[in-house]
Design an enzyme around this catalytic site. Structure first.
Site, PDB file in Angstrom:
ATOM      1  N   GLY A 260      -5.337   4.046   4.625  1.00  0.00           N
ATOM      2  CA  GLY A 260      -5.443   4.819   5.857  1.00  0.00           C
ATOM      3  C   GLY A 260      -4.357   5.838   6.094  1.00  0.00           C
ATOM      4  O   GLY A 260      -4.342   6.460   7.164  1.00  0.00           O
ATOM      5  N   GLY A 261      -3.453   6.037   5.163  1.00  0.00           N
ATOM      6  CA  GLY A 261      -2.393   7.018   5.372  1.00  0.00           C
ATOM      7  C   GLY A 261      -2.924   8.430   5.520  1.00  0.00           C
ATOM      8  O   GLY A 261      -2.537   9.165   6.438  1.00  0.00           O
ATOM      9  N   LYS A 262      -3.826   8.826   4.626  1.00  0.00           N
ATOM     10  CA  LYS A 262      -4.388  10.180   4.686  1.00  0.00           C
ATOM     11  C   LYS A 262      -5.361  10.316   5.854  1.00  0.00           C
ATOM     12  O   LYS A 262      -5.423  11.368   6.496  1.00  0.00           O
ATOM     13  CB  LYS A 262      -5.084  10.510   3.370  1.00  0.00           C
ATOM     14  CG  LYS A 262      -4.164  10.481   2.156  1.00  0.00           C
ATOM     15  CD  LYS A 262      -4.925  10.775   0.891  1.00  0.00           C
ATOM     16  CE  LYS A 262      -4.033  10.646  -0.329  1.00  0.00           C
ATOM     17  NZ  LYS A 262      -3.583   9.243  -0.541  1.00  0.00           N
TER      18      LYS A 262
ATOM     19  N   ASP B 225      -9.516  11.489  -2.730  1.00  0.00           N
ATOM     20  CA  ASP B 225      -8.355  10.987  -3.476  1.00  0.00           C
ATOM     21  C   ASP B 225      -8.900   9.942  -4.446  1.00  0.00           C
ATOM     22  O   ASP B 225      -8.952   8.755  -4.151  1.00  0.00           O
ATOM     23  CB  ASP B 225      -7.330  10.391  -2.522  1.00  0.00           C
ATOM     24  CG  ASP B 225      -6.048  10.001  -3.233  1.00  0.00           C
ATOM     25  OD1 ASP B 225      -5.767  10.561  -4.304  1.00  0.00           O
ATOM     26  OD2 ASP B 225      -5.340   9.107  -2.733  1.00  0.00           O
TER      27      ASP B 225
ATOM     28  N   ALA C  76     -10.611   5.902   1.497  1.00  0.00           N
ATOM     29  CA  ALA C  76      -9.705   6.024   2.638  1.00  0.00           C
ATOM     30  C   ALA C  76      -8.577   5.005   2.661  1.00  0.00           C
ATOM     31  O   ALA C  76      -7.508   5.294   3.204  1.00  0.00           O
ATOM     32  CB  ALA C  76     -10.500   5.926   3.934  1.00  0.00           C
ATOM     33  N   ALA C  77      -8.782   3.795   2.138  1.00  0.00           N
ATOM     34  CA  ALA C  77      -7.768   2.736   2.278  1.00  0.00           C
ATOM     35  C   ALA C  77      -6.476   3.143   1.585  1.00  0.00           C
ATOM     36  O   ALA C  77      -6.513   3.820   0.538  1.00  0.00           O
ATOM     37  CB  ALA C  77      -8.305   1.431   1.705  1.00  0.00           C
TER      38      ALA C  77
ATOM     39  N   CYS D 285      -3.276  10.515  -8.457  1.00  0.00           N
ATOM     40  CA  CYS D 285      -1.869  10.196  -8.734  1.00  0.00           C
ATOM     41  C   CYS D 285      -1.685   9.974 -10.235  1.00  0.00           C
ATOM     42  O   CYS D 285      -0.985   9.060 -10.663  1.00  0.00           O
ATOM     43  CB  CYS D 285      -1.412   8.976  -7.942  1.00  0.00           C
ATOM     44  SG  CYS D 285      -2.401   7.497  -8.222  1.00  0.00           S
TER      45      CYS D 285
ATOM     46  N   GLU E  58     -14.619   3.245   2.300  1.00  0.00           N
ATOM     47  CA  GLU E  58     -13.896   2.424   1.325  1.00  0.00           C
ATOM     48  C   GLU E  58     -14.882   1.456   0.688  1.00  0.00           C
ATOM     49  O   GLU E  58     -15.588   0.721   1.381  1.00  0.00           O
ATOM     50  CB  GLU E  58     -12.760   1.653   1.997  1.00  0.00           C
ATOM     51  CG  GLU E  58     -12.000   0.722   1.078  1.00  0.00           C
ATOM     52  CD  GLU E  58     -11.436   1.424  -0.150  1.00  0.00           C
ATOM     53  OE1 GLU E  58     -11.571   0.856  -1.251  1.00  0.00           O
ATOM     54  OE2 GLU E  58     -10.892   2.540  -0.014  1.00  0.00           O
TER      55      GLU E  58
END
Length: 671
Positions: A354-356, A420, A351-352, A477, A374
């Site tokens: 926290g954007g998503k 992610d 999660a870090a 990414c 996280e």
């Protein structure tokens, strides 16, 4: 009266010269009257006469005004003067038409004409003077424009001549450098302009190797590709592994576009927090603060792209109040593909910062439950801070390894999972240029192994019987195929899931084959994003739908294994491995000492039947009853010895040999 008589005398004098001149006019001059006077000659004569009689004109005008006030005779004389001035102006134009041989006669005749001409009205003189000034100014501009036109024509002509010469001359064909030339280049500092020219030529030839290959060149395509790898590595600073992988993935022309795009920074983008404001209101506020921005694109309703700002975009009062989040455009895509609904249970496995997670909370309108996990403790601070700043109230922050979340939350316990995954970062080289040299083939393998474990854990968390969910979104990414398509293909083979469309209208489909690898055809439903195509970081997104809660696909011959059975089997293998290592670590028995009696009944039973321990514990019993009550027969499986077991067996054999040799040598020493 003195002024009146003076004007009458002047009027009589002004009338006599034209009469005398008309009588003396020759037939040649009469013929010249019909022709137009040359422009240059006329300008010359008028400009010479104008400054001589200017003061007299001003005095005559004052006297004429006095005459008009006293009597009507002044008006009659003024009209005569006006008519005489016209006649003399015509005669003056006639004199300008004379040949160059009669210049002296023209000068003598010009003197009385000048007096009569200047005695005319002031308006006529002013208009003539303005015309002269405009003519002189226009002539200068015309001369300048003609000079510029001539210069341009000359430049165009020179360029055409040079182009024709270049066509006639045969250009030098490109040749790959020899080994000696490459060695000399290695000794010298890199010549960047020559490297760039060579890269362009190689790319041009490789784009159509069959037709553009130089005649008589014995080099093959692989030689050109090898030279291109070396040149790109030295010019852009990539290691050979990374540049070689990119060359295999993309055509050479597109490869150059991708590499050039990696050299440029991506535009800054922000995401509106719909829990606190709307995008239109936020844009108005930031515009008033001096931020130049636009809506991100048609595919996003909350994104804004920032071109420049007079204030730090990450320190405005609106940012501190949680009105928006600094977030790359590519990070919007996994959440849009996940499409969470209200009152669902969602897990963000990495999660870090926290954007998503905050985007998911905004789409869920702070309903349901979000588990923001996280693994790294230092990153929990930024995650918690952003959740508080953005006003998120439905999120639980946890600190676990993503592979262990099934033990904490339980199997098939949530509706959707966003993974992610940690990756090599080969899609964000513009942010971190160290990726060019720091990543190797071993790093890619390590990341791929971790990603495969994480995606299996994510699938096990999702409940296939969920009424609204049952979806897993996997994203990285990275542009590497082993981290993307290979991981999804592994999940399709080991769990009962299928690929579904991501819900994104743009992006390129994923690879269904690469080199010798052949992936599942449905991998075309995945989406790839590139900086040179979509002007965002390199990204990969895949969306999976869980069909059943079984651990393996229903199409496989092997039976589905539950999570508990998988954990038991792995723990049993670990126990066997630990026992074997302990046995190897035991010190060898000396020849003089009696051997320990290890051939007990339990040891013999273990050697004869190594699975007796498991059956005794009750962890693994193959003769289990089915729902109908029938006992299943034990499945016959081929024994597969792993690599570590082979190594342990070899070590045991070597240890036995040394012990036998020691036992044979002991009686000789005693004798």
């Amino acid at each position: 009266m003195a002024a009146l008589t003076r004007n009458k005398k002047k009027g009589s004098n002004s009338q006599t010269p034209p009469l005398n001149k008309q009588t003396k006019a020759s037939p040649l001059k009469k013929a010249a009257k019909t022709q137009k006077p040359p422009l240059k000659k006329q300008r010359k004569c008028i400009s010479e006469k104008k400054p001589l009689k200017k003061p007299e004109v001003s005095t005559d005008e004052e006297e004429e005004e006095e005459e008009n006030e006293q009597s009507d005779e002044g008006s009659e004389s003024g009209s005569d003067l006006f008519s005489d001035g016209d006649e003399e102006g015509n005669n003056d134009s006639d004199d300008d038409d004379d040949d160059d041989d009669d210049d002296d006669d023209d000068d003598e005749d010009a003197e009385p004409l000048a007096e009569d001409f200047l005695d005319g009205s002031d308006n006529e003189e002013v208009t003539m003077g303005s015309d002269l000034d405009s003519d002189s100014g226009g002539s200068k501009l015309e001369r300048k424009s003609r000079a510029i036109d001539r210069k341009r024509k000359k430049e165009v002509q020179d360029a055409d001549d040079e182009f024709k010469m270049n066509i006639k001359e045969k250009p030098d064909e490109f040749q790959l450098p020899t080994q000696k030339e490459l060695e000399e280049e290695a000794r010298r500092p890199p010549d960047l302009p020559s490297l760039q020219m060579r890269i362009r030529e190689i790319v041009r030839i490789l784009s159509n190797f069959k037709d553009l290959k130089p005649k008589g060149d014995k080099h093959e395509r692989n030689d050109y590709v090898g030279q291109l790898k070396a040149d790109l590595s030295s010019y852009y600073g990539y290691n050979e592994f990374l540049i070689g992988t990119l060359i295999e993935m993309f055509p050479v022309v597109e490869l150059m576009e991708l590499i050039e795009a990696f050299e440029k920074k991506r535009p800054t983008s922000i995401r509106t927090n719909t829990l606190k404001t709307r995008r239109r209101d936020l844009a108005d506020i930031l515009l008033n603060r001096g931020v130049n921005l636009d809506p991100l694109s048609k595919w996003s309703k909350v994104g804004l792209i920032v071109y420049d700002s007079q204030v730090p975009i990450g320190a405005t009062p609106e940012y501190l109040a949680g009105f928006y989040m600094l977030q790359s455009a590519s990070s919007f895509l996994p959440v849009m593909a996940l499409a969470p609904r209200e009152k669902e249970r969602v897990v963000d496995m990495a999660a870090a910062p926290g954007g998503k997670t905050t985007y998911v909370a905004a789409l869920m309108k702070n309903t349901g439950i979000i588990y923001a996990n996280e693994m790294k403790v230092p990153r929990l601070k930024s995650l918690s801070a952003n959740l508080h700043r953005m006003g998120v109230t439905n999120t639980i922050v946890c600190n676990y390894d993503g592979r262990e979340l099934t033990k904490v939350l339980g199997q098939s316990s949530v509706d959707r999972v966003l993974l992610d995954a940690p990756c090599s970062g080969t899609g964000v080289i513009s942010k971190d240029e160290s990726v060019k040299t720091s990543k190797s083939a071993d790093d890619i393998k390590k990341f791929a192994h971790l990603q495969k474990q994480l995606i299996l854990g994510a699938i096990d968390l999702v409940d296939a019987n969920s009424k609204t969910g049952g979806y897993i979104v996997y994203s990285t990414c990275s542009v590497m195929i082993p981290e993307n398509e290979a991981v999804i293909d592994y999940a399709l083979k080991n769990r009962d899931v299928k690929l579904v469309p991501c819900g994104l209208d743009f992006g390129r489909p994923g690879f269904s084959s690469f080199r010798e690898h052949r992936f599942h055809p449905s991998l075309e439903k995945t989406r790839r994003f590139y900086p040179h195509v979509h002007n965002m970081d390199g990204f990969f997104v895949a969306k999976l739908k869980k069909m059943s809660n079984a651990m393996q696909p229903s199409g496989n011959d092997e039976p589905a294994v539950t999570m508990e059975q998988a954990q038991v089997s792995s723990s049993d293998d670990d126990d066997e491995k630990a026992e074997a290592i302990e046995e190897l670590e035991k010190p060898p028995v000396a020849s003089g000492q009696p051997k320990r009696e290890s051939n007990t009944k339990e040891d013999t039973n273990k050697r004869k039947n190594p699975r007796s321990k498991e059956i005794h514990k009750g962890k693994r019993n193959k003769n289990t009853k089915t729902e109908s009550g029938n006992v299943e027969e034990p499945r016959k499986q081929k024994k597969k010895r792993s690599q570590w077991k082979n190594e342990i067996a070899q070590a045991r054999e070597e240890k036995r040999k040394t012990m036998r040799e020691n036992a044979k040598e002991t009686p000789k020493h005693r004798g």
